[in-house]
Design an enzyme around this catalytic site. Structure first.
Site, PDB file in Angstrom:
ATOM      1  N   LYS A  21       0.848  -1.199   0.000  1.00 46.68           N
ATOM      2  CA  LYS A  21       0.000   0.000   0.000  1.00 46.68           C
ATOM      3  C   LYS A  21       0.881   1.245   0.000  1.00 46.68           C
ATOM      4  O   LYS A  21       1.747   1.399   0.851  1.00 46.68           O
ATOM      5  CB  LYS A  21      -0.901   0.042   1.243  1.00 46.68           C
ATOM      6  CG  LYS A  21      -1.898   1.199   1.155  1.00 46.68           C
ATOM      7  CD  LYS A  21      -2.522   1.572   2.491  1.00 46.68           C
ATOM      8  CE  LYS A  21      -1.708   2.549   3.298  1.00 46.68           C
ATOM      9  NZ  LYS A  21      -1.464   3.847   2.649  1.00 46.68           N
ATOM     10  N   GLU A  46       9.652   0.356  10.768  1.00 43.08           N
ATOM     11  CA  GLU A  46      10.734   1.347  10.577  1.00 43.08           C
ATOM     12  C   GLU A  46      10.104   2.712  10.824  1.00 43.08           C
ATOM     13  O   GLU A  46       9.334   3.190   9.989  1.00 43.08           O
ATOM     14  CB  GLU A  46      11.289   1.263   9.155  1.00 43.08           C
ATOM     15  CG  GLU A  46      11.995  -0.041   8.820  1.00 43.08           C
ATOM     16  CD  GLU A  46      13.335  -0.197   9.504  1.00 43.08           C
ATOM     17  OE1 GLU A  46      13.785   0.741  10.205  1.00 43.08           O
ATOM     18  OE2 GLU A  46      13.948  -1.262   9.334  1.00 43.08           O
ATOM     19  N   CYS A  62      14.122  10.071   7.372  1.00 42.81           N
ATOM     20  CA  CYS A  62      14.063   9.559   8.742  1.00 42.81           C
ATOM     21  C   CYS A  62      15.415   9.714   9.430  1.00 42.81           C
ATOM     22  O   CYS A  62      15.476   9.892  10.639  1.00 42.81           O
ATOM     23  CB  CYS A  62      13.607   8.108   8.745  1.00 42.81           C
ATOM     24  SG  CYS A  62      14.583   7.053   7.690  1.00 42.81           S
ATOM     25  N   GLU A 105      10.239  15.404  16.114  1.00 45.67           N
ATOM     26  CA  GLU A 105      10.837  15.180  14.792  1.00 45.67           C
ATOM     27  C   GLU A 105      10.267  16.224  13.828  1.00 45.67           C
ATOM     28  O   GLU A 105       9.070  16.270  13.589  1.00 45.67           O
ATOM     29  CB  GLU A 105      10.462  13.775  14.302  1.00 45.67           C
ATOM     30  CG  GLU A 105      11.057  13.451  12.952  1.00 45.67           C
ATOM     31  CD  GLU A 105      10.566  12.118  12.383  1.00 45.67           C
ATOM     32  OE1 GLU A 105       9.407  11.753  12.621  1.00 45.67           O
ATOM     33  OE2 GLU A 105      11.356  11.470  11.696  1.00 45.67           O
TER      34      GLU A 105
HETATM   35  P1  NAD Z   1       2.590   8.022   8.357  1.00 47.55           P
HETATM   36  O1  NAD Z   1       2.777   7.097   9.498  1.00 47.55           O
HETATM   37  O2  NAD Z   1       1.589   9.102   8.476  1.00 47.55           O
HETATM   38  O3  NAD Z   1       2.180   7.217   7.041  1.00 47.55           O
HETATM   39  C1  NAD Z   1       2.976   6.156   6.532  1.00 47.55           C
HETATM   40  C2  NAD Z   1       2.071   5.184   5.798  1.00 47.55           C
HETATM   41  O4  NAD Z   1       1.150   4.624   6.733  1.00 47.55           O
HETATM   42  C3  NAD Z   1       1.233   5.813   4.694  1.00 47.55           C
HETATM   43  O5  NAD Z   1       1.122   4.873   3.630  1.00 47.55           O
HETATM   44  C4  NAD Z   1      -0.107   6.006   5.374  1.00 47.55           C
HETATM   45  O6  NAD Z   1      -1.205   6.035   4.462  1.00 47.55           O
HETATM   46  C5  NAD Z   1      -0.180   4.781   6.263  1.00 47.55           C
HETATM   47  N1  NAD Z   1      -1.045   4.922   7.439  1.00 47.55           N
HETATM   48  C6  NAD Z   1      -1.397   6.058   8.080  1.00 47.55           C
HETATM   49  N2  NAD Z   1      -2.189   5.757   9.146  1.00 47.55           N
HETATM   50  C7  NAD Z   1      -2.325   4.413   9.153  1.00 47.55           C
HETATM   51  C8  NAD Z   1      -3.000   3.500  10.017  1.00 47.55           C
HETATM   52  N3  NAD Z   1      -3.717   3.927  11.059  1.00 47.55           N
HETATM   53  N4  NAD Z   1      -2.904   2.174   9.768  1.00 47.55           N
HETATM   54  C9  NAD Z   1      -2.165   1.726   8.727  1.00 47.55           C
HETATM   55  N5  NAD Z   1      -1.518   2.543   7.867  1.00 47.55           N
HETATM   56  C10 NAD Z   1      -1.594   3.868   8.071  1.00 47.55           C
HETATM   57  O7  NAD Z   1       4.046   8.594   8.046  1.00 47.55           O
HETATM   58  P2  NAD Z   1       4.444   9.626   6.901  1.00 47.55           P
HETATM   59  O8  NAD Z   1       4.061  10.982   7.353  1.00 47.55           O
HETATM   60  O9  NAD Z   1       3.961   9.147   5.573  1.00 47.55           O
HETATM   61  O10 NAD Z   1       6.027   9.461   6.889  1.00 47.55           O
HETATM   62  C11 NAD Z   1       6.858  10.219   7.680  1.00 47.55           C
HETATM   63  C12 NAD Z   1       7.339   9.416   8.869  1.00 47.55           C
HETATM   64  O11 NAD Z   1       7.954   8.221   8.426  1.00 47.55           O
HETATM   65  C13 NAD Z   1       8.394  10.148   9.675  1.00 47.55           C
HETATM   66  O12 NAD Z   1       8.130   9.975  11.046  1.00 47.55           O
HETATM   67  C14 NAD Z   1       9.681   9.433   9.300  1.00 47.55           C
HETATM   68  O13 NAD Z   1      10.711   9.524  10.250  1.00 47.55           O
HETATM   69  C15 NAD Z   1       9.204   8.042   9.102  1.00 47.55           C
HETATM   70  N6  NAD Z   1      10.128   7.293   8.259  1.00 47.55           N
HETATM   71  C16 NAD Z   1      10.849   6.296   8.822  1.00 47.55           C
HETATM   72  C17 NAD Z   1      11.784   5.606   8.054  1.00 47.55           C
HETATM   73  C18 NAD Z   1      12.595   4.481   8.639  1.00 47.55           C
HETATM   74  O14 NAD Z   1      13.134   3.709   7.873  1.00 47.55           O
HETATM   75  N7  NAD Z   1      12.693   4.358   9.944  1.00 47.55           N
HETATM   76  C19 NAD Z   1      11.965   5.945   6.714  1.00 47.55           C
HETATM   77  C20 NAD Z   1      11.203   6.975   6.190  1.00 47.55           C
HETATM   78  C21 NAD Z   1      10.275   7.646   6.963  1.00 47.55           C
END
Ligand code: NAD
Length: 489
Positions: free
Chosen positions: A180, A253, A287, A385
């Site tokens: 997804k 992650e 991240c 963050e």
């Molecule tokens: P997010 O958690 O809002 O969304 C990530 C994904 O999860 C999207 O596809 C979103 O549609 C989905 N999602 C949202 N709510 C959900 C739920 N309740 N159940 C299941 N899926 C759901 O994060 P974002 O804003 O898209 O990304 C930014 C964040 O990601 C930052 O905190 C960043 O640090 C982190 N990140 C971590 C890594 C890593 O490898 N550790 C890498 C990149 C980004």
């Protein structure tokens, strides 16, 4: 499928999901916004419950054949996929700029090329079974078996690279998948799905797009053996709770609040551009971006001045403009969050050395590179963050103090230390990755994952492959015992 031209030269396109080897439109679509100017980059299909059910059932149907193939066969398919993606990188990279905002030549093309090389490198990996005990009577072996159908959920900051980190090892290990995408940035990976359709057997990789509601359905779905997720810590916690009922395996992650420590002997002039790009690459939406920069008090003013000089030479603009070194923030929600942090800093009276104001007339989500001089440790800009181009630069007196403050967070994704004794200092930091006088270094052979609330489990490397499979102990009685069994029967 193709028509006229949209801004940036990418062809207009009907985007579809990949389900069971077919390109499937959504019953509903949502506009994906070009963050550089607010125009529509493309219409993305939104998967509903029926799409998800179909994707899961075709992935389940594809599992027996795919998992029965040899590592060589599955690795070969991934190599062919890498070749096909390579042939279309000039289509994918502008599309990535269009929907994500990152500069085309220096960052979007780089993300596609990096994704291709990860695909190729992971395709060559193998996970071997391990002999635990070999005696005249027994042979006990730890082997790894494919898990089944994997649910993968990815974010919008590196939508192609982070998807490949999930697709390549899972498919190599014999799993089938439903991926997804993040709804604000799904187009490049939907286009990738069209390429994968030509290469992979139907049902092996299914790509759908949609928001939190679709993600929650995936978490609750009993057919997923595992959820592999990259995104925020808040969502990661929701996923962990939601996965409890079906006891799904998880790789999470999550977010970071990554510290960098500059030691007293560091050469600030040489370091400034390295630290600058460590913090601001991809407009800080990484991240592992440096999110708190701790500088010894003897070097604080000098480094801040050098960073401000680097910032003043950086052009921010549309990723299609060759002069742009940084693009916009990817989506409205994130833009508003970064602006809110900036306003909070201003309201608290923090000192801005660069940036700090937003052009209210602009149509895109542009945020100037912003350096905040020594805000207090309990301020939001230090605690949270930022995930945008705004960085607190903090002064410290002793290395012990710097280590204590760097570790004083619930996060533990990555950290870096700069200076002669960096290795000693680095060994005291609580993070999944510690870079010692080293910019972020990733590789298919290097496991990556967070400590504390930055994640659970690892991706990449041998450990990452093992996380795509189920360990199984096989204890075999040797012939004499079998003969004995036979006689006793
Ligand atoms: P997010 O958690 O809002 O969304 C990530 C994904 O999860 C999207 O596809 C979103 O549609 C989905 N999602 C949202 N709510 C959900 C739920 N309740 N159940 C299941 N899926 C759901 O994060 P974002 O804003 O898209 O990304 C930014 C964040 O990601 C930052 O905190 C960043 O640090 C982190 N990140 C971590 C890594 C890593 O490898 N550790 C890498 C990149 C980004």
């Amino acid at each position: 499928m193709t028509g006229g031209k949209v801004r940036g030269g990418a062809p207009k396109h009907l985007y579809a999901m990949l389900i069971g080897g077919e390109l499937v439109s959504g019953r509903r679509e949502e506009a994906v916004i070009n963050p550089a100017d607010g125009s529509v980059a493309g219409m993305a299909p939104i998967a509903d419950g029926e799409h998800l059910e179909k994707a899961v059932s075709v992935a389940r149907a594809a599992f027996p054949d795919w998992s029965a193939k040899s590592w060589e066969e599955r690795g070969g398919a991934l190599q062919r996929l890498a070749d096909a993606v390579e042939a279309e990188k000039e289509v994918l990279a502008p599309l990535l700029t269009l929907e994500q905002g990152k500069p085309y030549r220096t960052q979007a093309l780089g993300e596609i090329e990096t994704a291709i090389s990860f695909l190729r490198d992971i395709a060559k990996q193998r996970l071997s079974s391990r002999m635990l005990r070999e005696t005249p009577k027994h042979q006990v072996e730890l082997r790894y078996v494919p898990m089944g159908v994997i649910g993968a959920i990815t974010p919008w900051n590196f939508p192609v690279q982070l998807s490949i980190w999930k697709i390549a090892p899972n498919l190599l290990c014999g799993n089938t998948m439903v991926l997804k995408l993040a709804p604000s940035c799904p187009l490049s990976m939907l286009r990738f799905g069209e390429i994968a359709q030509r290469i992979l057997p139907p049902g092996v990789l299914n790509i759908i797009s949609g928001g939190a509601e679709l993600g929650e359905r995936m978490i609750a779905h009993p057919e997923f053996a595992k959820i592999t997720f990259t995104g925020s810590t808040a969502t990661g916690k929701r996923i962990m709770k939601g996965a409890a009922d079906t006891l799904k395996r998880l790789t999470l992650e999550l977010g970071g609040n990554d510290p960098a420590i500059v030691l007293p002997d560091a050469d600030v002039k040489a370091l400034a551009p390295i630290l600058f790009w460590g913090a601001f690459y991809n407009s800080g939406q990484s991240c592992v971006a440096i999110k708190r920069l701790y500088v010894h008090e003897s070097k604080h003013a000098a480094l801040l001045a050098e960073l401000a000089t680097v910032a003043s030479g950086v052009t921010i603009g549309s990723g299609f403009d060759e002069a742009s070194m940084l693009g916009p923030v990817q989506n409205r929600q994130q833009f508003e969050r970064v602006v809110e942090l900036m306003k909070d800093s201003r309201a608290c009276g923090h000192k801005f050395v660069a940036g700090g104001t937003i052009d209210g007339e602009q149509s895109g989500y542009f945020v100037p590179v912003t350096l905040v001089d020594n805000p207090p440790d309990d301020s939001r800009i230090v605690q949270e963050e930022q995930f945008g181009p705004i960085l607190p630069v903090l002064s410290y007196k002793t290395v012990d103090e710097a280590v204590r403050r760097a570790n004083d967070t619930k996060m533990g994704l990555a950290a870096s230390v700069w200076g002669r004794d960096a290795a000693d200092v680095g060994s005291r930091l609580q993070a999944g990755t510690v870079w010692i006088n080293e910019s972020p270094l990733f590789g298919a052979d290097i496991p990556f994952g967070g400590h504390k609330q930055s994640g659970v489990g690892l991706e990449l490397g041998e450990e990452g492959l093992a996380a795509c499979m189920l360990p199984q102990v096989r204890a075999t009685a040797k012939a004499p015992e079998l003969e004995g069994l036979g006689r006793n029967d």
